[in-house]
Design a protein around this motif. Structure first.
Motif, PDB file in Angstrom:
ATOM      1  N   ARG A 131       0.826  -1.221   0.000  1.00  0.00           N
ATOM      2  CA  ARG A 131       0.000   0.000   0.000  1.00  0.00           C
ATOM      3  C   ARG A 131       0.859   1.269   0.000  1.00  0.00           C
ATOM      4  O   ARG A 131       0.492   2.266  -0.611  1.00  0.00           O
ATOM      5  CB  ARG A 131      -0.952   0.001   1.183  1.00  0.00           C
TER       6      ARG A 131
ATOM      7  N   TYR B 132       1.852   1.775  -3.453  1.00  0.00           N
ATOM      8  CA  TYR B 132       0.641   2.176  -4.184  1.00  0.00           C
ATOM      9  C   TYR B 132       0.442   3.687  -4.025  1.00  0.00           C
ATOM     10  O   TYR B 132       0.148   4.402  -4.997  1.00  0.00           O
ATOM     11  CB  TYR B 132      -0.538   1.390  -3.636  1.00  0.00           C
TER      12      TYR B 132
ATOM     13  N   ASP C  15      -8.357   1.228  -4.355  1.00  0.00           N
ATOM     14  CA  ASP C  15      -8.751   2.542  -3.878  1.00  0.00           C
ATOM     15  C   ASP C  15      -9.642   3.113  -4.974  1.00  0.00           C
ATOM     16  O   ASP C  15      -9.199   3.317  -6.099  1.00  0.00           O
ATOM     17  CB  ASP C  15      -7.487   3.383  -3.693  1.00  0.00           C
TER      18      ASP C  15
END
Length: 169
Positions: free
Chosen positions: A21, A24, A57
């Motif tokens: 993450r 990301y 997301d």
């Protein structure tokens, strides 16, 4: 050699979901600063039963014409439906899958799938070829990574996705 407007696929594996993450977020920042064009990305994890979970997301999904279909298309090529815990349905994904599949050999698919199996979490990014050089400069923290430039036009994939989604007459 990939087309100038070709599709780029990146998969990096991580020891945990938090690290994936974090990278990301770096990719989203690269897009916000104009360093990369349109893309679709997701963090993938596997549960103890071997099912793949796709964590997206929703804001990042809308960062271009991919509408979530880029990641869905690649996941559909790499894993049998029985292993995918998250529903990845829709004609847009099917349209993107057809185009992306043309740019991947069986060996590419095997290599990408085996890489995801080697980590606890993975970051999958599908987008324009400009991603390649930007990701190199960003020095993402993946333990292992594979990057592929496909001889497939981003514009063709985006047009197929829009048509399948009913946005083109």
């Amino acid at each position: 050699m990939a087309k100038a407007d070709g599709v780029f696929i990146y998969i990096g594996t991580y020891a945990n979901e938090a690290d994936a993450r974090s990278d990301y977020d770096i990719v989203k920042d690269l897009h916000s600063s104009g360093a990369v064009g349109t893309f679709d990305a997701a963090v993938l994890t596997k549960d103890d039963k071997g099912k793949v979970h796709v964590n997206k997301d929703e804001t990042a999904m809308r960062l271009g014409g991919w509408t979530g279909a880029g990641v869905g298309a690649v996941i559909g090529l790499l894993f049998p439906p029985a292993l995918i815990a998250t529903a990845l349905a829709g004609s847009a994904i099917g349209a993107a899958t057809g185009h992306i599949a043309r740019g991947l050999s069986r060996n590419d698919v095997k290599e990408l799938g085996e890489l995801i199996d080697s980590g606890q979490a993975a970051l999958l990014i599908v987008g324009e070829t400009t991603l390649g050089s930007a990701l190199e400069k960003a020095e993402l923290k993946a333990e292992k990574r594979v990057a592929k430039e496909l001889d497939v036009s981003v514009k063709d994939v985006e047009a197929a996705v829009k048509e399948a989604a009913g946005e083109i007459a």
